[in-house]
Enzyme design. Structure first.
Site, PDB file in Angstrom:
ATOM      1  N   HIS A 215       0.735  -0.974   0.079  1.00  0.00           N
ATOM      2  CA  HIS A 215       0.230  -0.036   0.064  1.00  0.00           C
ATOM      3  C   HIS A 215       1.014   1.057  -0.067  1.00  0.00           C
ATOM      4  O   HIS A 215       1.686   1.599   0.901  1.00  0.00           O
ATOM      5  CB  HIS A 215      -0.920   0.132   1.199  1.00  0.00           C
ATOM      6  CG  HIS A 215      -1.920   1.332   1.228  1.00  0.00           C
ATOM      7  ND1 HIS A 215      -3.112   1.218   0.624  1.00  0.00           N
ATOM      8  CD2 HIS A 215      -1.774   2.497   1.642  1.00  0.00           C
ATOM      9  CE1 HIS A 215      -3.793   2.138   0.794  1.00  0.00           C
ATOM     10  NE2 HIS A 215      -2.824   3.252   1.364  1.00  0.00           N
ATOM     11  N   CYS A 216       0.701   2.035  -1.035  1.00  0.00           N
ATOM     12  CA  CYS A 216       1.570   3.093  -1.135  1.00  0.00           C
ATOM     13  C   CYS A 216       0.994   4.370  -0.386  1.00  0.00           C
ATOM     14  O   CYS A 216       0.042   4.871  -0.911  1.00  0.00           O
ATOM     15  CB  CYS A 216       1.877   3.343  -2.793  1.00  0.00           C
ATOM     16  SG  CYS A 216       3.047   5.005  -2.893  1.00  0.00           S
TER      17      CYS A 216
END
Length: 368
Positions: A215-216
């Site tokens: 998850h960025c």
């Protein structure tokens, strides 16, 4: 080098890459496990999957402001650069084009879908999909005294649970795991859905992501099967832009050594964090280039010992790799048109891949 395909079409196909005669064992009835009815857009027990998504507009605004700060400051500090732009207009056009490409790719990636399990199920129920036919599946019934294995045909499954007739996509999904896998270990405790291989639930997005990478935070979205290629191009563009900007700052500090100390201190203060950002971007670019060539994800590398179907895989073997050329094709083109579900290869095939390379393997381009 990875390249992005076209935008997601309105109708998407699902392709299951399964091995013939692969029959896993799974507990409880399939329809009740998935909580899914063909032709319906509801996922029973999954809840509102979009409710957990956090607002990321502030983060994206900060990213835009940082671009404006670092890029605008070097033009304000260096008068020689402004005069160079007037003489060589192509210089500004190339640099401006790179800035626009990076920002456009950032927004394009941030607003793209990483590939949700719920969307895959909806796409599979909305149209005809292409599958490898499987006539039977194995089912395991556990009790206190032991376990009983028996086979159920598709008609018997529908008779067992007539209210939730299982589509072929769900039957094929059960066939992607090695024999003996337990449905309890494969079911998401949040979405209450059986996860295909390489899937993980993201707590920030509150959804199960197909081929979950990470998850960025800066993008405000997950990186998965549908946007990994776009993420690679964003990192490539961002690293190129930072390299060019660092070179402009170094040029300014070299020319203006005898100038105003305040300008020099300001330029040095902005240059140091840019160098740190550049190092991080180059590491990310090399990492995701390696992942693209070997068909792996960051999550699989970091948590390989915790993923049940990867524990017995030899250390130097990439279980889902199909060769460099095929891996790049799947990443760039194939996965942009639909959902590709990969089966876990059998153990004997993985052990065969672990053998050392020979001269014949090199001539035949075994790695490609």
């Amino acid at each position: 080098m990875p390249c992005c395909g076209e935008s997601d079409p309105p109708h998407e196909a699902i392709r299951v890459l399964s091995q013939p005669q692969r029959h896993g064992s799974h507990g409880s009835s399939i329809g009740s496990i998935w909580g899914f009815r063909p032709g319906s857009e509801c996922l029973t027990g999954a809840g509102d999957l979009s409710a957990g998504r956090k607002p990321w507009r502030c983060v994206r605004l900060i990213v835009m402001l940082l671009h404006a700060l670092f890029i605008g400051a070097v033009f304000l500090l260096d008068p020689a650069l402004r005069s160079q732009i007037r003489q060589d207009q192509w210089y500004m056009c190339l640099y401006g084009g790179l800035v626009l490409f990076t920002l456009a790719q950032y927004l394009y990636t941030a607003n793209s879908s990483p590939g949700y399990v719920a969307d895959m199920l909806k796409a599979g129920s909305a149209m005809h999909a292409t599958f490898i036919n499987t006539t039977t599946i194995s089912k395991q019934v556990c009790s206190k005294n032991g376990s009983l294995n028996y086979f159920m045909s598709r008609s018997k499954i529908e008779q067992h649970n007539p209210q939730s007739a299982t589509p072929s996509s769900l039957l094929q999904m059960m066939d992607l795991y090695p024999p003996g896998s337990s449905s309890r270990d494969l079911t998401c405790s949040y979405c209450h859905l059986i996860q295909p291989p390489r899937t993980k639930h993201c707590h920030d997005c509150d959804k199960c992501i197909l081929q979950f990478d990470h998850h960025c935070t800066w993008l405000g979205t997950c990186i998965g099967i549908r946007n990994h290629c776009r993420f690679w191009w964003y990192i490539f563009g961002q690293a190129s832009l930072v390299i060019w900007t660092v070179a402009l700052y170094i040029q300014f500090l070299h020319v203006d050594m005898n100038g105003s100390w305040l300008k020099g201190l300001t330029g040095l203060t902005l240059l140091l964090p840019l160098i740190v950002i550049l190092i991080v971007l180059l590491i990310l670019l090399m990492l995701h280039t390696y992942l693209a060539l070997t068909n792996q994800t960051t999550y699989e590398i970091a948590r390989r010992k915790r993923i049940s179907y990867l524990r017995g895989v030899p250390r130097k073997v990439h279980p889902f790799s199909k060769g460099i050329c095929r891996n790049l094709y799947d990443l760039c083109l194939s996965r942009q048109k639909g959902y590709v579900l990969e089966a876990v290869p059998p153990l004997d095939e993985l052990e065969a891949r672990a053998r050392p390379y020979t001269c014949r393997d090199v001539i035949c381009c075994r790695c490609c």
